[in-house]
Motif scaffolding. Structure first.
Motif, PDB file in Angstrom:
ATOM      1  N   CYS A 191     -17.351  -0.184   7.130  1.00  0.00           N
ATOM      2  CA  CYS A 191     -17.249  -1.844   7.156  1.00  0.00           C
ATOM      3  C   CYS A 191     -18.131  -3.040   8.015  1.00  0.00           C
ATOM      4  O   CYS A 191     -18.936  -3.730   7.351  1.00  0.00           O
ATOM      5  CB  CYS A 191     -15.653  -2.519   7.312  1.00  0.00           C
ATOM      6  N   CYS A 242      -8.620   1.774   8.910  1.00  0.00           N
ATOM      7  CA  CYS A 242      -7.490   2.083   7.845  1.00  0.00           C
ATOM      8  C   CYS A 242      -7.620   3.362   7.192  1.00  0.00           C
ATOM      9  O   CYS A 242      -8.559   4.200   7.409  1.00  0.00           O
ATOM     10  CB  CYS A 242      -7.405   0.945   6.849  1.00  0.00           C
ATOM     11  N   CYS A 298     -14.799  -0.436  11.540  1.00  0.00           N
ATOM     12  CA  CYS A 298     -13.643  -1.359  10.828  1.00  0.00           C
ATOM     13  C   CYS A 298     -14.038  -2.719  11.140  1.00  0.00           C
ATOM     14  O   CYS A 298     -14.653  -3.103  12.246  1.00  0.00           O
ATOM     15  CB  CYS A 298     -12.216  -0.934  11.102  1.00  0.00           C
ATOM     16  N   GLN A 317      -7.278  -0.861  -1.392  1.00  0.00           N
ATOM     17  CA  GLN A 317      -7.036  -2.156  -0.863  1.00  0.00           C
ATOM     18  C   GLN A 317      -6.018  -2.946  -1.613  1.00  0.00           C
ATOM     19  O   GLN A 317      -5.173  -3.493  -0.795  1.00  0.00           O
ATOM     20  CB  GLN A 317      -8.408  -3.197  -0.799  1.00  0.00           C
TER      21      GLN A 317
END
Ligand code: 5AD
Ligand code: SF4
Length: 471
Positions: free
Chosen positions: A114, A44, A80, A234
């Motif tokens: 992540c 993202c 991600c 987020q």
């Protein structure tokens, strides 16, 4: 060595975090001058923006950027974990790097982002990818210079992943991709714990930046001639809740609008925190773009409950229509997951009927992906993958139909567009309208990236519009 741990990552308490001003470690400045790096970013906008910090930190170490990983001395993957697909892409790249490293023994390979926060990924790297030189997580990105330096000096795998969010680091160096539009973080982490989502584990609890820090950053961007900021988080609508009694996302949006920056966007919004005062502020300030990303995930209240989304179909629709009725010309986009465990044909049809009602301008549609450690991972999931694929196809047909319908209505109108550059295929310019529509257009005027121009729309496609600059 610090290893990731979901139990710890899940913990939410009143523990105060500190605001810490980043300070450069002059011992490693330019230490690797002459070496090159290749940074691959998955996921993202949050990751894209982190990569702008990572590039600056690598540059501080003396590395210079190359466009091809085969030419690099150091390859770093900013990963991600949102769906299995993103996960597989990163492991696919590691496979290619393994081959490259057989020919190029000195190649340094690192993984961050992540996936680095996932214990199973780090286990696998320690076991089967011993040749990966270093791993660091989302909470200790600021330690990159020391971690890389140590990996190079000690020639031993470095795993440095903080499971709990640490302090809020201000003043990290940044090398922005563009000089006319910029990302600005306003809140980190997520406390919503939707049952399918891994983000609350990989990104930690909600932590807002001080409003003064955000506003200073935006004002500096205005001074540098930036035309657009995207406020990132987020869940941006939760801004301020953790640190202020009386200062919310609506207040922040208003203060950012008053800086005079020509365009403001924000993403992503959870419907739960979308207040009336936010809607009023968006409607009031012309420099807050009339474009809202409002993920619905499902049109079935039963599935929404299983997802832990905290709203029903009805309350979502009420919010949707309130935004549509209050903000002139607003476009609304969404995210939808099909095939959540236990989603029935009836549930899915409710998603289709919600889409028929909302006629979204854009939608990102996904098949549910099992994420280890999330509650949805344990739910019974009898629907075969082939059926889920069919549902996705049926959904896409409908969303695409409305993209085109909405776009056709714009033919003949004039939209303000921020010029991004020349589009490669057609030798035309491209850019986004205030309503976040991708526009390809011709111009007989001399224009450049970063200019705001009026474009008359001449034809509509499903995912873009064509036009020409108005003289
Ligand atoms: N499976 C499929 N899609 C997911 N998303 C988040 N987690 C999952 C998952 N486990 C989607 C949601 C979210 C978007 C960023 O990604 O739609 O809004
Ligand atoms: Fe992917 Fe979420 Fe991480 Fe962004 S924050 S990179 S979407 S897992």
């Amino acid at each position: 060595m610090h290893l990731p741990d979901y139990k710890e990552a899940r913990t939410r308490d009143k523990r105060d975090y500190k605001r810490i001003e980043y300070s450069e470690n002059s011992d490693v400045k330019d230490k690797y001058l002459g070496k090159t790096f290749y940074l691959k970013t998955y996921g993202c906008q949050m990751n894209e923006h982190d990569s702008e910090n990572i590039e600056a930190l690598l540059t501080f170490l003396g590395f210079s950027k190359v466009d091809n990983y085969t030419d690099a001395d150091l390859v770093l993957l900013n990963t991600c974990s949102i769906r299995e697909n993103a996960h597989n892409k990163a492991f696919g790249m590691l496979g290619r790097l393994k081959h490259l490293k057989q020919e190029k023994k000195d190649l340094i390979v690192g993984l961050c982002g992540c996936m680095a926060q996932e214990a199973s990924v780090v286990d696998e790297i320690m076991k089967d990818y011993k040749w990966v030189n270093f791993v660091f997580g989302t909470h200790n990105m600021y330690q990159l210079p020391e971690i890389i330096d140590k990996a190079l000096e000690e020639n031993k795998q470095q795993i440095e992943v903080f499971s709990r969010e640490g302090d809020l680091i201000e003043g990290l160096p940044v090398l922005r991709v563009n000089d006319y539009k910029a990302y600005v973080n306003i809140i980190y982490g997520c406390d919503k714990f939707c049952t399918y989502c891994i983000v609350p584990y990989t990104r930690g609890r909600e932590r807002s930046r001080l409003k003064e820090d955000v506003l200073e950053e935006v004002k500096a961007l205005v001074r540098d001639g930036y035309k657009e900021v995207t406020l990132l988080g987020q869940n941006v609508n939760a801004y301020g809740k953790d640190i202020y009694d009386n200062y919310t996302m609506a207040n922040l949006l208003e203060d950012v609008a008053k800086t005079g920056i020509p365009r403001i966007r924000f993403t992503t919004s959870h419907p739960w925190d979308f207040t009336d005062s936010m809607i009023e502020v968006i409607a009031k300030y012309p420099n807050i773009m009339p474009s809202v990303h409002l993920p619905v995930q499902s049109g079935s209240s039963r599935v929404l409950k299983l997802m832990g989304r905290r709203y029903t179909r009805e309350s979502y629709l009420e919010l949707f229509h309130k935004i549509k009725d209050t903000v002139p010309n607003v476009t609304i986009s969404t995210d939808i997951i099909v095939g959540f465990p236990g989603e029935s044909e009836e549930d899915f049809k409710e998603t289709l009927s919600l889409v028929e009602e909302c006629k979204y301008d854009n939608a990102f549609t996904f098949i549910f992906s099992k994420r280890e450690g999330t509650p949805a991972c344990k739910l019974a999931d009898p629907t075969p993958e082939s059926e889920k694929e069919k549902r996705l196809q049926r959904l896409n047909e409908i969303v695409n139909h409305y993209f085109l319908e909405n776009n056709k209505k714009l033919v003949g109108s004039s939209l303000e567009v921020l010029v991004e550059g020349i589009s490669e295929k057609k030798n035309m310019y491209y850019g986004y309208s205030d309503t976040n529509k991708l526009i390809n257009f011709s111009s007989d005027k001399d224009i450049k990236a970063g200019d705001l121009v009026k474009v008359k729309i001449t034809s509509a496609k499903t995912w873009s519009l064509d036009g020409e600059v108005v003289r």
